[in-house]
Design a protein around this motif. Structure first.
Motif, PDB file in Angstrom:
ATOM      1  N   GLU A 163      19.684  21.441 -19.749  1.00  0.00           N
ATOM      2  CA  GLU A 163      19.745  20.252 -19.965  1.00  0.00           C
ATOM      3  C   GLU A 163      19.044  19.545 -18.604  1.00  0.00           C
ATOM      4  N   THR A 183      17.394  17.292 -23.108  1.00  0.00           N
ATOM      5  CA  THR A 183      18.453  18.385 -23.714  1.00  0.00           C
ATOM      6  C   THR A 183      16.538  19.174 -24.679  1.00  0.00           C
ATOM      7  N   TRP A 216      19.051  18.515 -29.027  1.00  0.00           N
ATOM      8  CA  TRP A 216      20.695  19.503 -28.852  1.00  0.00           C
ATOM      9  C   TRP A 216      20.170  19.302 -31.204  1.00  0.00           C
TER      10      TRP A 216
END
Length: 126
Positions: free
Chosen positions: A55, A108, A112
């Motif tokens: 991240e 991210t 994700w």
């Protein structure tokens, strides 16, 4: 190909595995996702590490601290508006909000995952 547009106030609110309140925003399938998350005043997240994602965070508002540990490195960083930081793969981290709370956006990569188990509970510093 499709275009995605999301207004933050219309995004669903979910509780992340670390305990923060997250509003998932846009996603480039399998490549990256973007979200806004926050901690209430004085709230402390649960410590976690990620199984497959990394991240990049950017602090929008409030204040707090983040603890990150990996490969012999161990540090606490102040979180104030304008701070940008990385959470590389495998890093254990935990964050906390000061009395003003904390508001962060994050990218991210890859996106994700929808499968459980991405955020692995760890022993934290707080």
């Amino acid at each position: 190909m499709t275009f995605q547009t999301v207004r933050v106030e219309e995004a669903a609110e979910v509780i992340a595995p670390d305990g923060s309140l997250v509003r998932p925003l846009c996603t480039l399938p399998e490549r990256a996702s973007f979200a806004r998350f926050e901690l209430a005043p004085e709230q402390v997240s649960r410590a976690v590490s990620h199984a497959t994602v990394e991240e990049i965070w950017y602090v929008l508002g409030g204040a707090g601290r983040i603890w990150r540990a990996a490969n012999g490195l161990d540090e606490i960083t102040e979180l104030v508006p304008g701070v940008c930081l990385t959470i590389p793969l495998g890093t254990t981290f935990q964050f906390r909000a000061d009395p003003a709370g904390l508001l962060v956006v994050a990218v991210t990569t890859p996106a994700w995952p929808t499968t459980p188990g991405e955020a692995r509970p760890r022993l934290g510093t707080w």
